[in-house]
Write a protein that holds these residues in place. Structure first.
Motif, PDB file in Angstrom:
ATOM      1  N   ARG A  10       0.654  -1.542   0.005  1.00  0.00           N
ATOM      2  CA  ARG A  10      -0.254  -0.344   0.130  1.00  0.00           C
ATOM      3  C   ARG A  10       0.657   0.994  -0.601  1.00  0.00           C
ATOM      4  NH1 ARG A  10      -3.212  -1.931   5.261  1.00  0.00           N
ATOM      5  NH2 ARG A  10      -2.232  -0.920   6.662  1.00  0.00           N
ATOM      6  N   ARG A  16       0.748  -3.610  -1.522  1.00  0.00           N
ATOM      7  CA  ARG A  16      -0.720  -3.397  -2.021  1.00  0.00           C
ATOM      8  C   ARG A  16      -1.117  -2.478  -2.166  1.00  0.00           C
ATOM      9  NH1 ARG A  16      -1.920  -4.731   4.248  1.00  0.00           N
ATOM     10  NH2 ARG A  16      -0.778  -2.831   5.511  1.00  0.00           N
ATOM     11  N   SER A  18      -5.390  -0.358  -3.732  1.00  0.00           N
ATOM     12  CA  SER A  18      -6.546  -0.648  -3.575  1.00  0.00           C
ATOM     13  C   SER A  18      -7.245   0.328  -4.791  1.00  0.00           C
ATOM     14  CB  SER A  18      -7.387   0.279  -2.728  1.00  0.00           C
ATOM     15  OG  SER A  18      -9.218  -0.634  -2.766  1.00  0.00           O
ATOM     16  N   SER A  21     -12.675  -0.285  -8.025  1.00  0.00           N
ATOM     17  CA  SER A  21     -13.331  -0.744  -8.590  1.00  0.00           C
ATOM     18  C   SER A  21     -14.566  -0.516  -8.985  1.00  0.00           C
ATOM     19  CB  SER A  21     -13.348  -1.921  -7.691  1.00  0.00           C
ATOM     20  OG  SER A  21     -14.521  -1.793  -6.297  1.00  0.00           O
ATOM     21  N   ALA A  61     -12.673  -9.002  -7.161  1.00  0.00           N
ATOM     22  CA  ALA A  61     -10.979  -9.991  -6.841  1.00  0.00           C
ATOM     23  C   ALA A  61     -10.083  -9.436  -7.408  1.00  0.00           C
ATOM     24  CB  ALA A  61     -10.930 -11.707  -6.903  1.00  0.00           C
ATOM     25  N   THR A  63      -9.886  -6.120  -9.530  1.00  0.00           N
ATOM     26  CA  THR A  63      -9.429  -5.080  -9.449  1.00  0.00           C
ATOM     27  C   THR A  63      -9.193  -4.462  -7.476  1.00  0.00           C
ATOM     28  OG1 THR A  63     -12.069  -4.785  -9.008  1.00  0.00           O
ATOM     29  CG2 THR A  63     -10.827  -4.848 -11.430  1.00  0.00           C
ATOM     30  N   ARG A  64      -9.673  -4.736  -6.452  1.00  0.00           N
ATOM     31  CA  ARG A  64      -8.944  -4.402  -5.152  1.00  0.00           C
ATOM     32  C   ARG A  64      -8.042  -5.524  -4.816  1.00  0.00           C
ATOM     33  NH1 ARG A  64     -11.636  -0.163  -2.721  1.00  0.00           N
ATOM     34  NH2 ARG A  64     -13.651   0.078  -3.786  1.00  0.00           N
ATOM     35  N   MET A  65      -7.357  -5.203  -3.750  1.00  0.00           N
ATOM     36  CA  MET A  65      -6.461  -5.521  -3.259  1.00  0.00           C
ATOM     37  C   MET A  65      -5.940  -5.663  -1.684  1.00  0.00           C
ATOM     38  SD  MET A  65      -2.597  -4.759  -5.557  1.00  0.00           S
ATOM     39  CE  MET A  65      -1.722  -6.401  -4.509  1.00  0.00           C
ATOM     40  N   THR A  66      -6.091  -6.720  -1.089  1.00  0.00           N
ATOM     41  CA  THR A  66      -6.044  -5.524   0.614  1.00  0.00           C
ATOM     42  C   THR A  66      -5.408  -4.562   1.637  1.00  0.00           C
ATOM     43  OG1 THR A  66      -5.360  -8.926   0.754  1.00  0.00           O
ATOM     44  CG2 THR A  66      -5.262  -6.979   2.672  1.00  0.00           C
ATOM     45  N   GLN A  67      -6.905  -4.505   1.721  1.00  0.00           N
ATOM     46  CA  GLN A  67      -5.767  -2.876   2.506  1.00  0.00           C
ATOM     47  C   GLN A  67      -6.680  -2.954   3.602  1.00  0.00           C
ATOM     48  OE1 GLN A  67      -7.232  -0.224  -0.392  1.00  0.00           O
ATOM     49  NE2 GLN A  67      -5.113   1.341   0.276  1.00  0.00           N
ATOM     50  N   SER A  96      -3.573   2.924   4.362  1.00  0.00           N
ATOM     51  CA  SER A  96      -4.879   2.917   3.728  1.00  0.00           C
ATOM     52  C   SER A  96      -6.058   4.134   4.319  1.00  0.00           C
ATOM     53  CB  SER A  96      -5.469   2.056   4.839  1.00  0.00           C
ATOM     54  OG  SER A  96      -6.746   1.104   3.977  1.00  0.00           O
ATOM     55  N   TYR A 229       4.811  -6.419   2.737  1.00  0.00           N
ATOM     56  CA  TYR A 229       4.075  -6.220   1.128  1.00  0.00           C
ATOM     57  C   TYR A 229       5.329  -5.810   0.310  1.00  0.00           C
ATOM     58  CZ  TYR A 229      -0.921  -7.499   2.841  1.00  0.00           C
ATOM     59  OH  TYR A 229      -1.368  -7.719   3.754  1.00  0.00           O
TER      60      TYR A 229
END
Length: 302
Positions: A10, A16, A18, A21, A61, A63-67, A96, A229
């Protein structure tokens, strides 16, 4: 990196983030049988729901990532932050939505073997109450005075946007209802006074942002569950960068992330994080802020 009073993802590519989306489908990931979130349903119900909505799930899934943004981690930062000379200027790397930039706005319930200590903001109890098990000697007495705060992220999240907030809620493990409630409460606190969140690569943004820190404040650069990350070379580059900045550096990361933390005999390799101050390990912590256990074999860094 020394402590000082200032005189004047991030977080990076490959980490990471986001990416945007489609907002029309995202909230539907959170609805299941009987009108409730399918996250809390038994597996057969969840499986059926996923099969029925797989096209939408797949699109999100991709177009998004863990945040994840866990305000509970403020509980393990507070024992250090409360002992620094204030007022503080906070910069969070991999922020975030910036929920961890508000340690002064939350209430804390610290449980020790001899009892529980409650720490509230000066204005009284907060709607956000964070519970943490801790050793008796590390219990903070108060929240810090924060004069300035800012965060860096590849894709900052605005909790005033319900779709963005829904995504953060989706990232919480299904059985963690307390964390879900805390997210909503912390988001309300942050939405009332939004932080300054800068979009970009930390290596590009951090040096310039440091120059904006107000005179007379103690700079603190911190991050939690972020460096994992980054590629190893990027981690080493970050450590070099932050050590050259005049301020205090707090790292709350998995035991495998930073070299010295990896070698600690006191830290079992079972999911614990290690809190370091200017590179010195000072505590073993719960990954969501649920525990703080001082490492007695390492000297007091402050």
């Amino acid at each position: 990196m020394g402590s000082r009073r200032r005189g004047r993802h991030r977080c990076t590519g490959g980490g990471r983030g986001s990416p945007t989306s489609k907002t029309s489908t995202e909230p539907r990931l959170r609805r299941g049988s009987r009108g409730r979130s399918s996250l809390g349903a038994p597996y057969p119900v969840l499986r059926s729901w996923l099969l029925e909505h797989w096209g939408e799930v797949r699109e999100i899934a991709l177009t998004r990532m863990t945040q994840t943004n866990e305000a509970g981690r403020c509980a393990v930062l507070l024992p250090v932050l409360s002992r620094l000379p204030g007022p503080l200027a906070l910069i969070e790397v991999g922020a975030s939505a910036g929920l961890c930039l508000y340690p002064d706005r939350y209430s804390y319930s610290y449980a020790t073997p001899s009892g529980t200590t409650v720490v509230d903001p000066p204005g009284g109890p907060s709607p956000v109450r964070i519970r943490c098990a801790i050793d008796a000697d590390s219990v903070p007495e108060t929240v810090p005075e924060v004069a300035w705060r800012a965060g860096i992220d590849l894709n900052p999240v605005d909790v005033r946007n319900e779709t963005e907030l829904n995504w953060l809620e989706t990232l919480i493990w299904p059985e963690h209802e307390e964390r879900r409630q805390r997210l909503r409460a912390a988001a309300a606190v942050v939405a009332a006074d939004p932080p300054r969140l800068l979009k970009g690569d930390l290596f590009d943004v951090l040096p310039a942002l440091v120059e904006e820190v107000p005179a007379g404040t103690q700079l603190v650069i911190f991050h939690s569950a972020v460096l994992a990350y980054l590629e190893r070379a990027q981690r080493e580059r970050f450590v070099e960068l932050v050590r050259d900045i005049d301020g205090v550096w707090l790292s709350n990361e998995g035991a495998q992330v930073l070299p010295r933390a990896h070698d600690l005999p006191e830290v079992e390799k079972n999911g614990h994080f290690v809190l370091t101050v200017d590179g010195t390990p000072v505590a073993r912590t719960g990954p969501h802020g649920q525990a703080y256990d001082a490492l007695a074999s390492y000297p007091e860094p402050l």
